[in-house]
Design a protein around this motif. Structure first.
Motif, short mmCIF file in Angstrom:
data_model
loop_
_atom_site.label_atom_id
_atom_site.label_comp_id
_atom_site.label_asym_id
_atom_site.label_seq_id
_atom_site.Cartn_x
_atom_site.Cartn_y
_atom_site.Cartn_z
N ILE A 123 22.56 -1.17 13.39
CA ILE A 123 21.41 -0.34 13.08
C ILE A 123 20.15 -1.16 13.29
O ILE A 123 20.09 -2.33 12.91
CB ILE A 123 21.49 0.21 11.64
N THR A 124 19.15 -0.55 13.92
CA THR A 124 17.90 -1.25 14.18
C THR A 124 16.98 -1.16 12.97
O THR A 124 17.25 -0.43 12.01
CB THR A 124 17.19 -0.64 15.39
N GLY A 125 15.88 -1.86 13.04
CA GLY A 125 14.90 -1.79 11.98
C GLY A 125 14.35 -0.39 11.78
O GLY A 125 14.02 0.01 10.67
N ALA A 126 14.31 0.35 12.88
CA ALA A 126 13.81 1.73 12.82
C ALA A 126 14.86 2.71 12.35
O ALA A 126 14.57 3.90 12.18
CB ALA A 126 13.29 2.14 14.19
N GLY A 127 16.09 2.22 12.19
CA GLY A 127 17.15 3.09 11.69
C GLY A 127 18.01 3.72 12.76
O GLY A 127 18.82 4.61 12.45
N ASN A 128 17.88 3.29 13.99
CA ASN A 128 18.72 3.83 15.06
C ASN A 128 20.07 3.13 15.06
O ASN A 128 20.14 1.91 14.99
CB ASN A 128 18.04 3.64 16.41
#
Length: 118
Positions: A51-56
């Motif tokens: 999961i990325t920092g942006a939530g993806n």
């Protein structure tokens, strides 16, 4: 200092489901949970879901449609919902965290064992 603790592993029948949890303890505000990995006996550790920092979120092809990663709260807890367990899924599952802005940083928990009953 970043401490990760995984839980929720166990013995499951083929086709069954379980939920793994990861809790992060740290005073470093840069710390962020980043994903789940697994390692089977005699195999290399492999990525399961990230999961990325942006939530993806991104999933390994082998678990797409069966596994679901959720990161909760201010990035301090994370879960992995495992559905339709297959014979190739048994492994020790680890969660991973990084320090934002610090390249190459990675922290791991002790892992939680997932076993499929025969």
């Amino acid at each position: 200092q970043v401490r990760l603790v995984e839980s929720g592993g166990g013995l499951v029948q083929p086709g069954g489901a379980l939920t793994l949890s990861c809790t992060m303890s740290t005073s470093d505000s840069r710390a962020s949970l980043r994903g789940w990995y697994r390692q089977a006996p005699g195999e290399q550790r492999e990525v399961v879901a990230t999961i990325t920092g942006a939530g993806n979120t991104n999933y390994a092809d082998s678990v797409k449609g069966r596994f679901s990663l959720t990161r909760n709260g201010p990035r301090r807890t994370m879960s992995l919902q495992i559905n339709t367990l297959k014979p190739e899924d048994p492994a020790v599952y680890y969660c991973c965290a990084v320090l934002l802005g610090v390249g190459g940083s990675a922290y791991w928990g002790q892992g939680t064992q997932v076993t499929v009953s025969s």
